[in-house]
Design an enzyme around this catalytic site. Structure first.
Site, PDB file in Angstrom:
ATOM      1  N   ASP A  49     -21.668  58.070 -28.136  1.00 51.33           N
ATOM      2  CA  ASP A  49     -20.563  59.029 -28.248  1.00 51.33           C
ATOM      3  C   ASP A  49     -20.815  60.165 -27.260  1.00 51.33           C
ATOM      4  OD1 ASP A  49     -18.242  60.334 -29.347  1.00 51.33           O
ATOM      5  OD2 ASP A  49     -19.565  61.636 -30.508  1.00 51.33           O
ATOM      6  N   SER A  50     -19.782  60.977 -27.060  1.00 50.75           N
ATOM      7  CA  SER A  50     -19.945  62.150 -26.205  1.00 50.75           C
ATOM      8  C   SER A  50     -20.871  63.186 -26.839  1.00 50.75           C
ATOM      9  CB  SER A  50     -18.580  62.802 -25.982  1.00 50.75           C
ATOM     10  OG  SER A  50     -18.046  63.194 -27.236  1.00 50.75           O
ATOM     11  N   TYR A  53     -15.481  65.191 -24.126  1.00 50.84           N
ATOM     12  CA  TYR A  53     -14.911  64.206 -23.190  1.00 50.84           C
ATOM     13  C   TYR A  53     -13.379  64.306 -23.170  1.00 50.84           C
ATOM     14  CZ  TYR A  53     -19.040  61.279 -22.169  1.00 50.84           C
ATOM     15  OH  TYR A  53     -20.237  60.793 -21.708  1.00 50.84           O
ATOM     16  N   GLY A  54     -12.816  64.647 -24.333  1.00 47.75           N
ATOM     17  CA  GLY A  54     -11.367  64.556 -24.517  1.00 47.75           C
ATOM     18  C   GLY A  54     -10.541  65.437 -23.601  1.00 47.75           C
ATOM     19  N   CYS A  82     -16.750  56.463 -30.195  1.00 50.13           N
ATOM     20  CA  CYS A  82     -15.998  57.531 -29.543  1.00 50.13           C
ATOM     21  C   CYS A  82     -14.605  56.976 -29.253  1.00 50.13           C
ATOM     22  CB  CYS A  82     -16.693  57.931 -28.246  1.00 50.13           C
ATOM     23  SG  CYS A  82     -15.762  59.145 -27.288  1.00 50.13           S
ATOM     24  N   ASN A  83     -13.618  57.585 -29.878  1.00 51.19           N
ATOM     25  CA  ASN A  83     -12.240  57.113 -29.677  1.00 51.19           C
ATOM     26  C   ASN A  83     -11.786  57.330 -28.238  1.00 51.19           C
ATOM     27  OD1 ASN A  83     -10.841  56.659 -32.641  1.00 51.19           O
ATOM     28  ND2 ASN A  83     -12.545  58.075 -32.696  1.00 51.19           N
ATOM     29  N   THR A  84     -12.253  58.428 -27.648  1.00 57.09           N
ATOM     30  CA  THR A  84     -11.830  58.764 -26.284  1.00 57.09           C
ATOM     31  C   THR A  84     -12.313  57.688 -25.307  1.00 57.09           C
ATOM     32  OG1 THR A  84     -11.985  61.078 -26.942  1.00 57.09           O
ATOM     33  CG2 THR A  84     -11.889  60.628 -24.581  1.00 57.09           C
ATOM     34  N   CYS A  89     -11.036  60.744 -34.064  1.00 58.37           N
ATOM     35  CA  CYS A  89     -12.146  61.256 -33.246  1.00 58.37           C
ATOM     36  C   CYS A  89     -13.330  61.225 -34.188  1.00 58.37           C
ATOM     37  CB  CYS A  89     -11.857  62.680 -32.780  1.00 58.37           C
ATOM     38  SG  CYS A  89     -13.333  63.531 -32.140  1.00 58.37           S
ATOM     39  N   THR A  90     -14.449  60.679 -33.744  1.00 56.39           N
ATOM     40  CA  THR A  90     -15.567  60.444 -34.671  1.00 56.39           C
ATOM     41  C   THR A  90     -16.219  61.744 -35.157  1.00 56.39           C
ATOM     42  OG1 THR A  90     -16.936  60.082 -32.709  1.00 56.39           O
ATOM     43  CG2 THR A  90     -16.137  58.122 -33.887  1.00 56.39           C
ATOM     44  N   HIS A  91     -15.901  62.845 -34.511  1.00 55.07           N
ATOM     45  CA  HIS A  91     -16.420  64.129 -35.023  1.00 55.07           C
ATOM     46  C   HIS A  91     -15.740  64.520 -36.345  1.00 55.07           C
ATOM     47  CE1 HIS A  91     -18.138  64.606 -31.027  1.00 55.07           C
ATOM     48  NE2 HIS A  91     -18.798  65.658 -31.451  1.00 55.07           N
TER      49      HIS A  91
END
Ligand code: DGL
Length: 273
Positions: free
Chosen positions: A12-13, A44-45, A75-77, A189-191
């Site tokens: 992930d970012s 990243y987004g 990471c969805n982005t 978004c995984t956050h």
């Protein structure tokens, strides 16, 4: 090392992918996990597509050198540009957006909300996949949040920071929940699953979809089908690499309840031109 005893890669970012690690540790406790969080470059987004692809490929190449047996793009982005990154690894790749869309397809809902980074929102990837997978006509509303991932990354356990997270959530989500009245909300978004308790407190009746659960299930099914599960009887470990601050990552791992952290190590970031 036999193939089935190799680790699973998760990237992930930032710390968002910890929400995926948490689910994998629950479902597949015997597996070893290798995590890469690109803390030097988060968020990243808000980056351009070409930059996201370059930064993501840098992490994919790291995972390929580590010989992971599966890679979870937590990471969805990055999931939005997955087709431009996949060739960097030889193992199977699972991505967060596909998992989120698959989770929605199992529900009886008419109006789906998705919150995500601005990049994921602009790609329209969730509406496209969810609608393509649904036999019924679903309405999919999407909302891009420019600041939320960065706020979550640095605010866990800090009351002032979490107050900012809540303000931001209200600003982004109020309309979708109270005016549009969505039936569920995909945490795209995984956050965001890392603050699911806050979201639920603000919107008690709202059904939240965390793609991490579906990702872990898909991975388990893949291992079962292919006889690829780690045969050991004892619990596996988690090794974390970050281009960000090692002490902060160690703290965040504890705060979100990750288990059996073997080490947290620094890895140099890709240089951005
Ligand atoms: N956690 C990431 C995602 O799922 C992105 C956060 C960011 O770097 O913008 O999209």
């Amino acid at each position: 090392m036999s193939y089935s005893t190799r680790p699973i890669g998760v990237l992930d970012s930032g710390i968002g992918g910890f929400s995926v690690v948490r689910q994998v540790q629950k479902l597949l406790p015997e597996e070893d996990l290798l995590y890469f969080g690109d803390g030097a470059h988060i968020p990243y987004g808000n980056h351009a597509k070409e930059t996201i692809v370059d930064m993501a490929r840098y992490m994919f190449q790291f995972m390929e050198r580590q010989g992971v047996k599966a890679l979870l793009v937590a990471c969805n982005t990055i999931s939005c540009v997955i087709t431009q990154c996949e060739s960097a690894v030889t193992c199977p790749v699972f991505n967060a957006v596909q998992a989120g869309a698959d989770a929605v397809s199992k529900l009886k809902v008419d109006k789906v909300g998705v919150i995500s980074t601005v990049f994921t929102h602009n790609c329209r990837i969730y509406p496209k996949i969810i609608q393509a997978q649904s036999p019924r006509k679903l309405v999919v509303l999407s909302c891009g949040c420019p600041d939320l991932a960065r706020l979550v990354e640095h605010s866990l356990g800090d009351p002032a920071g979490m107050a900012l997270v809540e303000d931001n959530l209200r600003q982004e989500l109020d309309h979708m929940v109270w005016e549009d009245k969505v039936d569920c909300c995909v945490l795209g978004c995984t956050h965001y699953p890392l603050v699911a308790d806050r979201i639920q407190r603000l919107y008690p009746g709202l059904r939240l979809i965390d793609p991490a659960e579906e990702m872990a299930r898909a991975l388990r099914a893949h291992f079962t089908r292919g006889g690829l599960s780690n045969p050991r009887k004892s619990p596996g470990t988690l090794t974390i690499y970050t281009t960000g601050a090692v002490a902060e990552y160690a703290l965040r791992a504890r705060q979100v309840g990750l288990e059996r952290v073997a080490s947290v190590e620094y890895y140099p970031p890709m240089e951005l031109s």
